[in-house]
Design an enzyme around this catalytic site. Structure first.
Site, mmCIF file in Angstrom:
data_model
loop_
_atom_site.group_PDB
_atom_site.id
_atom_site.type_symbol
_atom_site.label_atom_id
_atom_site.label_comp_id
_atom_site.label_asym_id
_atom_site.label_seq_id
_atom_site.Cartn_x
_atom_site.Cartn_y
_atom_site.Cartn_z
ATOM 1 N N HIS A 60 43.975 4.683 42.975
ATOM 2 C CA HIS A 60 43.023 3.568 43.044
ATOM 3 C C HIS A 60 41.681 3.995 42.465
ATOM 4 O O HIS A 60 41.075 4.957 42.936
ATOM 5 C CB HIS A 60 42.839 3.114 44.500
ATOM 6 C CG HIS A 60 43.977 2.281 44.997
ATOM 7 N ND1 HIS A 60 43.893 1.472 46.103
ATOM 8 C CD2 HIS A 60 45.233 2.121 44.525
ATOM 9 C CE1 HIS A 60 45.056 0.855 46.289
ATOM 10 N NE2 HIS A 60 45.885 1.239 45.349
ATOM 11 N N TYR B 134 37.677 -4.154 51.809
ATOM 12 C CA TYR B 134 36.937 -4.009 53.068
ATOM 13 C C TYR B 134 36.122 -5.285 53.233
ATOM 14 O O TYR B 134 35.252 -5.568 52.410
ATOM 15 C CB TYR B 134 35.987 -2.819 53.003
ATOM 16 C CG TYR B 134 36.649 -1.454 53.024
ATOM 17 C CD1 TYR B 134 37.191 -0.894 51.873
ATOM 18 C CD2 TYR B 134 36.701 -0.708 54.199
ATOM 19 C CE1 TYR B 134 37.780 0.365 51.892
ATOM 20 C CE2 TYR B 134 37.280 0.555 54.227
ATOM 21 C CZ TYR B 134 37.822 1.083 53.074
ATOM 22 O OH TYR B 134 38.398 2.335 53.094
ATOM 23 N N PRO C 109 37.772 5.365 61.214
ATOM 24 C CA PRO C 109 38.567 5.303 59.989
ATOM 25 C C PRO C 109 37.908 4.583 58.801
ATOM 26 O O PRO C 109 38.439 4.635 57.690
ATOM 27 C CB PRO C 109 39.842 4.562 60.423
ATOM 28 C CG PRO C 109 39.457 3.800 61.639
ATOM 29 C CD PRO C 109 38.382 4.587 62.313
ATOM 30 N N LYS D 294 38.116 9.302 56.031
ATOM 31 C CA LYS D 294 37.820 10.735 55.894
ATOM 32 C C LYS D 294 38.644 11.653 56.803
ATOM 33 O O LYS D 294 38.701 12.862 56.570
ATOM 34 C CB LYS D 294 36.324 10.991 56.194
ATOM 35 C CG LYS D 294 35.380 10.420 55.163
ATOM 36 C CD LYS D 294 35.471 11.182 53.859
ATOM 37 C CE LYS D 294 34.733 10.522 52.736
ATOM 38 N NZ LYS D 294 35.416 10.519 51.463
#
Ligand code: APR
Ligand code: PHB
Length: 401
Positions: A75, A201, A292, A296
């Protein structure tokens, strides 16, 4: 009771323990992995799924990059969606990098298959119960397997035993710093073609949602819910309706499919310090948890494993203990940077249930800032993708057999 001996005892066959074991074995350093669960259980556990570029390089270095290269989805950006707009953060352009979407349990499967094929010692369903003589030259790990007690003595113990492990209990000087968020993530895995090419997101006034995936036919989606939410109130129909309400916008459709997994992930930050006591070392979730949102957790676990493997290899072959001495401080610097990023992404994108108008306007300004300012978008991209693999890793490769 049997007594065993090895150079490094590793507690936990998650990503941290397995990568550490791999790097040590490749360098000819004996190690034993003890895992309290069965192989089937750890291979089926659905967890994170985004690998930073350094993590991909590290898995290649460990010799388990083949399937990752074939099946991982590269991505080159993410979408941030808020206030009716969807904004692309272009990792290639801004940070000259990319991440790879590949499930944590696939990483675990690859490492276990390769480990067992090499015959490197691994005991499943073996629960470590005590780490004795942690500050001596020969710490001992007591473990229980099928009702029998055993012990293993080694020069080093690596507690890679996750959040509820015994590692941190064996460090008497340990301090843990914690931040609990008032929300959690309800996560699903579904047999459904992702309706997006890259992760979305999304902030909405109903709460945050994330559109992620595991392959071109499996979607992974998350919804912000209040901390401690009862999943009993979430029928599959309600989950899909809420995902659509929070994510769908012009050009973005949430594709439904059969839900194969539903889980709740608390949103929590913890950092335990120091990560070393005598010859016992903590790595991965045993020492730190990040919420989350910044993707990471898995990457930090792999980086700790590389750091510890390098330090042990240098101490064994070069009689240089500087890496071991500096292990905790070095890792914690990176951990706090990741906490800072995860906290930034979390606050940027979640609905703050307690926010007053001032706080909400500040959040809006932060959201606008990241799309209006190239500098802010670049900072986000660089931190999401992470730095390239540390040059130090090249130094340990020369010890590989
Ligand atoms: N004895 C043996 N094994 C143990 C013990 C014990 N006493 N306690 C825990 N374990 C095992 C667990 O069963 C688990 O398989 O240690 C392993 C720890 O693995 P993970 O929880 O996957 O932790 P880590 O390797 O640090 O990877 C961190 O996992 O939770 C995610 O977001 C997190 O992606 C990150 C990653
Ligand atoms: C996931 O696919 O599980 C995932 C992706 C991105 C995140 C967190 C989880 O930030």
């Amino acid at each position: 009771m049997s007594n065993y001996h090895t150079r490094v005892t590793i507690i936990g066959a998650g990503p941290a323990g397995l990568v550490l074991g791999h790097l040590l074995s490749l360098a000819g350093i004996d190690n034993l992995i003890l895992e309290r669960r069965s192989r089937e259980y750890v291979e089926a556990r659905v967890r994170a799924g985004v690998l930073e570029r350094a993590s991909v390089s590290l898995l290649e270095l460990a010799g388990v990059g083949d399937r990752l290269r074939r099946e991982g989805l590269v991505h080159e950006g993410i979408y941030l969606q808020f206030n009716g707009g969807r904004h692309h953060i272009d990792f290639r352009e801004l940070a000259d990098g990319a991440v790879t979407v590949y499930g944590q349990q696939e990483v675990v499967k690859d490492l276990i298959a390769d480990r067992l094929a090499h015959g490197w010692p691994t005991v499943f369903e073996a629960e470590a119960t005590t780490i004795a003589d942690a500050d001596s030259l020969g710490p001992r790990v007591l473990f229980r397997q099928q009702g029998d007690e055993h012990s293993v003595t080694s020069a080093f113990v690596a507690a890679c035993d996750g959040t509820h492990g015994i590692g941190h209990r064996s460090i008497p000087t340990l301090t843990t710093y914690t931040l609990d968020y008032p929300y959690a993530w309800l996560g699903i895995l579904a047999r459904a073609r992702p309706g997006t090419d890259e992760l979305v997101y999304s902030y909405s006034d109903r709460g945050f949602a994330l559109y992620s995936m595991r392959s071109t036919s499996v979607s992974r989606l998350y919804l912000q819910v209040p901390a401690g939410e009862d999943l009993g109130g979430w029928s599959h129909d309600r989950i899909w309706a809420e995902l659509k309400a929070r994510l769908e916008s012009p050009g973005l459709v949430v594709n439904e499919g059969s839900i194969t997994e539903v889980g709740l992930t608390p949103m929590r930050s913890t950092v335990s310090t120091p990560m070393r006591f005598g010859n016992v070392f903590l790595a991965g979730d045993a020492a730190h948890i990040v919420p989350p949102t910044g993707a990471k957790g898995l990457n930090l676990a792999l980086q700790d494993a590389l750091e510890l493997a390098s330090a042990i290899i240098e101490s064994v072959y070069e009689h240089d203990a500087a890496g071991l001495e500096g292990y905790s401080e070095h890792c914690l610097g990176r951990v706090w940077r990741a906490q800072r990023f995860a906290n930034y992404m979390t606050r940027l994108l979640h609905l703050d249930y307690a926010a007053d108008e001032f706080a909400r306007q500040l959040q809006l300004a932060d959201q606008r800032g990241v799309v209006d300012s190239m500098a802010e978008a670049t900072s986000l991209a660089e931190r999401y993708v992470g730095p390239a693999l540390d040059a130090r890793s090249e130094r340990i490769v020369k010890w590989f057999r």
